[in-house]
Design an enzyme around this catalytic site. Structure first.
Site, PDB file in Angstrom:
ATOM      1  N   HIS A   1      -3.423  -5.689   1.191  1.00 59.26           N
ATOM      2  CA  HIS A   1      -2.679  -5.905   2.441  1.00 59.26           C
ATOM      3  C   HIS A   1      -2.580  -7.370   2.868  1.00 59.26           C
ATOM      4  O   HIS A   1      -3.443  -7.849   3.608  1.00 59.26           O
ATOM      5  CB  HIS A   1      -3.367  -5.132   3.567  1.00 59.26           C
ATOM      6  CG  HIS A   1      -3.220  -3.660   3.445  1.00 59.26           C
ATOM      7  ND1 HIS A   1      -2.260  -2.946   4.124  1.00 59.26           N
ATOM      8  CD2 HIS A   1      -3.899  -2.759   2.709  1.00 59.26           C
ATOM      9  CE1 HIS A   1      -2.366  -1.663   3.816  1.00 59.26           C
ATOM     10  NE2 HIS A   1      -3.346  -1.518   2.960  1.00 59.26           N
TER      11      HIS A   1
ATOM     12  N   GLU B   1      -0.670  -8.587   5.109  1.00 58.51           N
ATOM     13  CA  GLU B   1      -0.412  -8.702   6.552  1.00 58.51           C
ATOM     14  C   GLU B   1      -1.699  -8.718   7.373  1.00 58.51           C
ATOM     15  O   GLU B   1      -1.661  -9.082   8.549  1.00 58.51           O
ATOM     16  CB  GLU B   1       0.525  -7.572   7.018  1.00 58.51           C
ATOM     17  CG  GLU B   1      -0.124  -6.220   7.281  1.00 58.51           C
ATOM     18  CD  GLU B   1      -0.462  -5.437   6.025  1.00 58.51           C
ATOM     19  OE1 GLU B   1      -0.388  -6.014   4.922  1.00 58.51           O
ATOM     20  OE2 GLU B   1      -0.826  -4.247   6.136  1.00 58.51           O
TER      21      GLU B   1
ATOM     22  N   CYS C   1       0.837  -1.203   0.000  1.00 57.84           N
ATOM     23  CA  CYS C   1       0.000   0.000   0.000  1.00 57.84           C
ATOM     24  C   CYS C   1       0.876   1.259   0.000  1.00 57.84           C
ATOM     25  O   CYS C   1       1.548   1.535  -0.983  1.00 57.84           O
ATOM     26  CB  CYS C   1      -0.952  -0.022   1.191  1.00 57.84           C
ATOM     27  SG  CYS C   1      -2.290   1.169   1.058  1.00 57.84           S
TER      28      CYS C   1
END
EC number: 6.3.5.3
Lengths: 99, 238
Positions: free
Chosen positions: B208, B210, B87
């Site tokens: 994302h 994560e 991002c």
């Protein structure tokens, strides 16, 4: 002290949805006859000392590496004279540094 | 000894803690890195996490690019150290020119926050080796400056060299399947969600991974874990 202006605009081929949103709002506000709007950024730099070729070359480098992302944006450098008139610096005047 | 993976925190970074956690879940050791430190503490790889570094002033990633830590990251990345930009981290990587192109405001001008279906287009980078070529994954997407642009020549080059790492997946032709999370959410050219450099050590993407590493939270899937297990295997094998 002298003022140098850097205008940064998206390149013509890059879609500008913010400009389009502004353009579409105009008729609702009663402004007719504006067929296109593109939105950019204007930087006013107060320069210490003389705006000579060396200073302009440094400003060109600063515009090229930081103020504008030349992947998506073009920029124009203008020097303001005593009357407040902005005179564009011809692109070839300061030697193109970097890139 | 396990791999040490640095996670950079800039002022305005939001996802550094989640990224550290993802690194730990994958079995590596997360090492917090501060934007003002040139020292990378001898990490084996670096992740630039998401957020709004320096408030996204001027352009997303434009000011972070000049932070002391990035000087070393750029230097090491050019020497082959694996770097993942997620991002805002992807935006920083384009601003540093480690990756080509640039990121602009989403075409519909909305902040998009949803689980996004992606197609893995290159499963041979340092960060994607645990995926299959063509595999579909679903991970969260959350941004307003996610529209990837580059000129036609660069786009053709990326395609020809297999450097498009992820694409926003088109909804399946099978109409019965739920189409949530499919499609291009932001007007990115050629549906590009993530790319890699020529060597495959630097990867950037807008969604994302994560946030999708444990079944209990987020999407309820662990589709993002592969980024972190890929790099771990890559480093252990090295």
């Amino acid at each position: 002290m002298a003022r140098v202006v850097v205008d940064v605009m998206l390149k013509p081929e890059i879609l500008d949805p913010q400009g389009q949103a502004v353009q579409r709002a105009l008729p609702r506000l009663g402004f007719e006859g504006i067929s296109d709007v593109r939105q950019g950024k204007r930087f006013e730099l107060e320069v210490e000392g003389a705006v000579d070729d060396a200073a302009l070359a440094r400003i060109h480098e600063l515009a090229e590496t930081f103020l504008a992302n030349t992947v998506i944006e073009d920029f124009v450098i203008k020097v303001e004279d005593a009357e407040g008139v902005e005179n564009p610096v011809t692109p070839e005047a300061p030697a193109k540094s970097g890139s | 000894m396990t791999a040490r993976i640095g996670v950079v925190t800039f002022p305005g970074t939001l996802d550094d803690r989640d990224t550290q956690r993802a690194v730990r879940v994958a079995g590596a050791e997360p090492v917090p890195l501060w934007h003002r430190d040139k020292d990378l503490k001898q990490v084996d790889a670096v992740v630039l996490p998401g957020g709004f570094s320096y408030g996204d002033y001027l352009r997303a990633g434009a000011i972070s690019r000049f932070s002391p830590v990035m000087e070393t990251v750029v230097e090491q990345a050019r020497a082959g150290m694996p770097v993942l930009g997620i991002c805002n981290g992807f935006q920083v990587l384009t601003e540093t020119h480690l990756l080509p192109g640039a990121m602009l405001r989403n075409t519909d001008l909305h902040f998009v926050c949803r689980d996004q279906k992606l197609r893995v287009e290159n499963a041979s980078t340092a960060w994607t080796a645990d995926y299959e070529q063509g595999q579909e994954i679903s991970i969260p997407l959350k941004n307003i400056d996610g529209r990837y642009v580059a000129d036609e020549r660069v786009l053709d080059e990326l395609e020809a060299e297999g450097r498009v790492a992820f694409r926003y997946a088109a909804a399946p032709a099978d109409a019965a399947a739920p189409a949530d999370g499919y499609g291009n959410p932001n007007g990115s050219l050629r549906d590009i969600a993530g790319i890699t450099n020529e060597a495959g050590n630097v990867v950037g993407l807008m969604p994302h991974p994560e946030h999708a590493v444990e079944p209990l939270i987020g999407t309820g899937r662990t589709d993002g874990l592969g980024f972190f297990t890929s790099i771990l295997k890559n480093l252990v094998a090295a």
